[in-house]
Design a protein around this motif. Structure first.
Motif, PDB file in Angstrom:
ATOM      1  N   UNK A 108       0.894  -1.266   0.017  1.00  0.00           N
ATOM      2  CA  UNK A 108      -0.123   0.076   0.130  1.00  0.00           C
ATOM      3  C   UNK A 108       0.908   1.070  -0.074  1.00  0.00           C
ATOM      4  N   UNK A 109       1.975   1.405   0.615  1.00  0.00           N
ATOM      5  CA  UNK A 109       3.098   2.339   0.835  1.00  0.00           C
ATOM      6  C   UNK A 109       3.780   2.549  -0.513  1.00  0.00           C
ATOM      7  N   UNK A 110       4.317   1.382  -1.138  1.00  0.00           N
ATOM      8  CA  UNK A 110       5.159   1.303  -2.095  1.00  0.00           C
ATOM      9  C   UNK A 110       6.481   1.817  -1.851  1.00  0.00           C
ATOM     10  N   UNK A 111       7.087   2.233  -3.058  1.00  0.00           N
ATOM     11  CA  UNK A 111       8.350   2.908  -2.728  1.00  0.00           C
ATOM     12  C   UNK A 111       9.529   2.025  -1.882  1.00  0.00           C
ATOM     13  N   UNK A 112      10.295   2.656  -1.044  1.00  0.00           N
ATOM     14  CA  UNK A 112      11.013   2.071  -0.096  1.00  0.00           C
ATOM     15  C   UNK A 112      10.738   1.079   0.633  1.00  0.00           C
ATOM     16  N   UNK A 113       9.521   1.207   1.024  1.00  0.00           N
ATOM     17  CA  UNK A 113       8.704   0.132   2.023  1.00  0.00           C
ATOM     18  C   UNK A 113       8.641  -1.322   1.092  1.00  0.00           C
ATOM     19  N   UNK A 114       8.166  -1.036   0.059  1.00  0.00           N
ATOM     20  CA  UNK A 114       7.925  -2.282  -0.882  1.00  0.00           C
ATOM     21  C   UNK A 114       9.415  -3.063  -1.284  1.00  0.00           C
ATOM     22  N   UNK A 115      10.407  -2.066  -1.435  1.00  0.00           N
ATOM     23  CA  UNK A 115      11.782  -2.445  -1.786  1.00  0.00           C
ATOM     24  C   UNK A 115      12.291  -3.282  -0.583  1.00  0.00           C
ATOM     25  N   UNK A 116      12.251  -2.858   0.576  1.00  0.00           N
ATOM     26  CA  UNK A 116      12.775  -3.399   1.816  1.00  0.00           C
ATOM     27  C   UNK A 116      12.047  -4.896   1.956  1.00  0.00           C
ATOM     28  N   UNK A 117      11.001  -4.798   1.880  1.00  0.00           N
ATOM     29  CA  UNK A 117      10.016  -5.959   1.951  1.00  0.00           C
ATOM     30  C   UNK A 117      10.406  -7.088   1.066  1.00  0.00           C
ATOM     31  N   UNK A 118      10.419  -6.680  -0.317  1.00  0.00           N
ATOM     32  CA  UNK A 118      10.704  -7.585  -1.298  1.00  0.00           C
ATOM     33  C   UNK A 118      12.171  -8.107  -1.097  1.00  0.00           C
ATOM     34  N   UNK A 119      13.059  -7.494  -0.718  1.00  0.00           N
ATOM     35  CA  UNK A 119      14.306  -7.645  -0.158  1.00  0.00           C
ATOM     36  C   UNK A 119      14.315  -9.188   0.656  1.00  0.00           C
ATOM     37  N   UNK A 120      13.755  -8.776   1.874  1.00  0.00           N
ATOM     38  CA  UNK A 120      13.821  -9.552   3.034  1.00  0.00           C
ATOM     39  C   UNK A 120      12.777 -10.904   2.465  1.00  0.00           C
ATOM     40  N   UNK A 121      11.488 -10.799   2.037  1.00  0.00           N
ATOM     41  CA  UNK A 121      10.722 -11.733   1.733  1.00  0.00           C
ATOM     42  C   UNK A 121      11.348 -12.811   0.706  1.00  0.00           C
ATOM     43  N   UNK A 122      12.087 -12.170  -0.300  1.00  0.00           N
ATOM     44  CA  UNK A 122      12.585 -12.993  -1.692  1.00  0.00           C
ATOM     45  C   UNK A 122      13.558 -13.799  -0.697  1.00  0.00           C
ATOM     46  N   UNK A 123      14.295 -13.435   0.339  1.00  0.00           N
ATOM     47  CA  UNK A 123      15.392 -14.076   1.001  1.00  0.00           C
ATOM     48  C   UNK A 123      14.624 -15.324   1.869  1.00  0.00           C
ATOM     49  N   UNK A 124      13.577 -14.912   2.342  1.00  0.00           N
ATOM     50  CA  UNK A 124      12.966 -15.905   3.192  1.00  0.00           C
ATOM     51  C   UNK A 124      12.266 -17.177   2.043  1.00  0.00           C
ATOM     52  N   UNK A 125      11.687 -16.487   0.920  1.00  0.00           N
ATOM     53  CA  UNK A 125      11.200 -17.693   0.088  1.00  0.00           C
ATOM     54  C   UNK A 125      12.559 -18.482  -0.465  1.00  0.00           C
ATOM     55  N   UNK A 126      13.562 -18.167  -0.311  1.00  0.00           N
ATOM     56  CA  UNK A 126      14.568 -18.820  -1.049  1.00  0.00           C
ATOM     57  C   UNK A 126      15.263 -20.050   0.153  1.00  0.00           C
ATOM     58  N   UNK A 127      15.142 -19.199   1.460  1.00  0.00           N
ATOM     59  CA  UNK A 127      15.609 -20.101   2.551  1.00  0.00           C
ATOM     60  C   UNK A 127      14.598 -21.217   2.654  1.00  0.00           C
ATOM     61  N   UNK A 128      13.128 -21.130   2.359  1.00  0.00           N
ATOM     62  CA  UNK A 128      12.229 -22.251   2.392  1.00  0.00           C
ATOM     63  C   UNK A 128      12.226 -23.235   1.157  1.00  0.00           C
ATOM     64  N   UNK A 129      13.009 -22.876   0.106  1.00  0.00           N
ATOM     65  CA  UNK A 129      13.395 -23.830  -0.909  1.00  0.00           C
ATOM     66  C   UNK A 129      12.226 -23.536  -1.897  1.00  0.00           C
ATOM     67  N   UNK A 130      11.465 -22.190  -1.869  1.00  0.00           N
ATOM     68  CA  UNK A 130      10.172 -21.679  -2.872  1.00  0.00           C
ATOM     69  C   UNK A 130      10.881 -20.909  -3.897  1.00  0.00           C
TER      70      UNK A 130
END
Length: 152
Positions: A108-130
């Protein structure tokens, strides 16, 4: 007293009217600094009751209250930082739950907030083998950066 005692009293309401007390200074715009506005009432309440037997946890809040608390800039930033802490301590499932909860707020906020989330969330997904989901998030992350064909 110094005024600090009020933070130690369980069930103390941060926004109660202290103007009726003859020894209390008159309320000014400093009331906003203590959390006496609508958007931070829940935060002040949680802070004032922490450590007591009746301390409030996020589990005690209604969904709309939790969203309001998490939508505060400081709290949302802390939640993103918490994902990093969970990753460092191999608490992948906890990191996933936090990301899932804050994703709509960051989108909803977009910008830097989404940027930071995607960085962390993609790492979480990789660690989950997804890996497919991680790749999709990483591609969205790249789109936000906006690299030219020459830079890729």
């Amino acid at each position: 007293g110094t005024g600090q005692e009020r933070w130690l009293i369980p069930h103390w309401q941060a926004c109660e009217d202290t103007a009726s007390s003859s020894s209390a200074p008159p309320r000014t715009s400093a009331a906003a600094e203590t959390g006496c506005n609508r958007s931070s009432d829940e935060i002040a309440l949680i802070a004032s009751r922490s450590g007591s037997e009746g301390a409030v946890t996020l589990a005690d809040l209604r969904p709309e209250q939790m969203t309001r608390v998490l939508n505060n800039n400081r709290n949302l930033g802390a939640a993103i930082d918490l994902v990093g802490c969970y990753l460092k301590n191999y608490e992948i499932d906890k990191a996933d739950r936090v990301c899932r909860r804050i994703e709509p707020l960051c989108r909803e906020r977009g910008g830097l907030w989404l940027f930071k989330l995607l960085n962390m969330y993609s790492t979480v997904r990789m660690k989950q083998s997804r890996y497919q989901e991680a790749l999709a998030m990483y591609e969205e992350y790249e789109d936000l950066i906006g690299l030219d064909a020459e830079e890729q």
